[in-house]
Design a protein around this motif. Structure first.
Motif, PDB file in Angstrom:
ATOM      1  N   SER A  27       0.809  -1.213   0.000  1.00 15.99           N
ATOM      2  CA  SER A  27       0.000   0.000   0.000  1.00 15.99           C
ATOM      3  C   SER A  27       0.845   1.267   0.000  1.00 15.99           C
ATOM      4  CB  SER A  27      -0.932   0.009   1.213  1.00 15.99           C
ATOM      5  OG  SER A  27      -0.164   0.019   2.395  1.00 15.99           O
ATOM      6  N   ALA A  28       2.132   1.153   0.286  1.00 17.56           N
ATOM      7  CA  ALA A  28       2.999   2.332   0.326  1.00 17.56           C
ATOM      8  C   ALA A  28       3.526   2.628  -1.070  1.00 17.56           C
ATOM      9  CB  ALA A  28       4.164   2.113   1.285  1.00 17.56           C
ATOM     10  N   ASP A  29       3.537   3.903  -1.403  1.00 16.38           N
ATOM     11  CA  ASP A  29       4.073   4.327  -2.688  1.00 16.38           C
ATOM     12  C   ASP A  29       5.508   4.796  -2.514  1.00 16.38           C
ATOM     13  OD1 ASP A  29       1.703   3.851  -3.989  1.00 16.38           O
ATOM     14  OD2 ASP A  29       1.052   5.937  -3.993  1.00 16.38           O
ATOM     15  N   PRO A  32       9.162   8.568  -6.554  1.00 20.35           N
ATOM     16  CA  PRO A  32       9.787   8.360  -7.866  1.00 20.35           C
ATOM     17  C   PRO A  32      11.237   8.843  -7.878  1.00 20.35           C
ATOM     18  CG  PRO A  32       7.631   9.377  -8.115  1.00 20.35           C
ATOM     19  CD  PRO A  32       7.954   9.374  -6.642  1.00 20.35           C
ATOM     20  N   PHE A  38       9.892   6.808   0.858  1.00 17.80           N
ATOM     21  CA  PHE A  38       8.510   6.393   0.666  1.00 17.80           C
ATOM     22  C   PHE A  38       7.584   7.456   1.253  1.00 17.80           C
ATOM     23  CE2 PHE A  38      10.262   4.581   4.508  1.00 17.80           C
ATOM     24  CZ  PHE A  38       9.332   4.944   5.475  1.00 17.80           C
ATOM     25  N   TYR A  39       6.340   7.414   0.834  1.00 18.48           N
ATOM     26  CA  TYR A  39       5.347   8.355   1.337  1.00 18.48           C
ATOM     27  C   TYR A  39       4.793   7.850   2.662  1.00 18.48           C
ATOM     28  CZ  TYR A  39       5.450  10.517  -3.258  1.00 18.48           C
ATOM     29  OH  TYR A  39       5.850  11.147  -4.402  1.00 18.48           O
ATOM     30  N   GLN A  55       3.299   4.266   6.735  1.00 11.71           N
ATOM     31  CA  GLN A  55       3.503   4.274   5.289  1.00 11.71           C
ATOM     32  C   GLN A  55       2.148   4.281   4.598  1.00 11.71           C
ATOM     33  OE1 GLN A  55       6.079   1.060   4.248  1.00 11.71           O
ATOM     34  NE2 GLN A  55       7.728   1.782   5.540  1.00 11.71           N
ATOM     35  N   THR A  56       2.037   5.061   3.532  1.00 13.31           N
ATOM     36  CA  THR A  56       0.768   5.200   2.835  1.00 13.31           C
ATOM     37  C   THR A  56       1.002   5.488   1.359  1.00 13.31           C
ATOM     38  OG1 THR A  56      -1.383   6.311   2.910  1.00 13.31           O
ATOM     39  CG2 THR A  56       0.542   7.677   3.294  1.00 13.31           C
ATOM     40  N   ASP A  57      -0.072   5.737   0.651  1.00 12.14           N
ATOM     41  CA  ASP A  57       0.051   6.072  -0.764  1.00 12.14           C
ATOM     42  C   ASP A  57       0.282   7.577  -0.924  1.00 12.14           C
ATOM     43  OD1 ASP A  57      -2.421   7.142  -0.216  1.00 12.14           O
ATOM     44  OD2 ASP A  57      -3.534   5.752  -1.459  1.00 12.14           O
ATOM     45  N   GLN A  58       0.618   7.976  -2.104  1.00  7.66           N
ATOM     46  CA  GLN A  58       0.972   9.378  -2.364  1.00  7.66           C
ATOM     47  C   GLN A  58      -0.187  10.328  -2.071  1.00  7.66           C
ATOM     48  OE1 GLN A  58       2.284  10.161  -6.356  1.00  7.66           O
ATOM     49  NE2 GLN A  58       2.805  12.282  -5.928  1.00  7.66           N
ATOM     50  N   SER A  61      -0.518  11.076   1.807  1.00 10.47           N
ATOM     51  CA  SER A  61       0.706  11.300   2.577  1.00 10.47           C
ATOM     52  C   SER A  61       0.853  12.748   3.020  1.00 10.47           C
ATOM     53  CB  SER A  61       1.916  10.895   1.750  1.00 10.47           C
ATOM     54  OG  SER A  61       2.042  11.746   0.634  1.00 10.47           O
TER      55      SER A  61
END
Length: 83
Positions: A27-29, A32, A38-39, A55-58, A61
């Protein structure tokens, strides 16, 4: 002497578990262009120091984080995202 050995063993076990936890879940993005950042969403910010980070997705975050080795073990270094 036995207490010292036990404390070193506990520190090593915590370090190993922290390194295993460093592997980002699905689930973490990742950020780039960076293999270590990580976000994350940090729910509490104490005097500019983020704590309680997950930790999470963009999209959800609030910070960009990475794990760092410190004298006390593995630490989390986060910076707040700008919108």
């Amino acid at each position: 002497m036995k207490i010292r050995i036990v404390s070193w063993a506990a520190a090593a076990a915590l370090t190993v578990s922290a390194v295993v936890a460093a592997a980002a879940p699905a689930s973490a993005d990742p950020v780039p262009g960076s293999s270590t950042q990580f976000y994350a969403y940090c729910s509490v910010d104490l005097l500019g120091v983020p704590v309680a980070c997950t930790q999470t997705d963009q999209a959800h975050s609030s910070h960009i984080c990475q794990y760092l080795a410190t004298p006390l073990g593995i630490g989390l270094d986060c910076i707040q995202r700008s919108a």
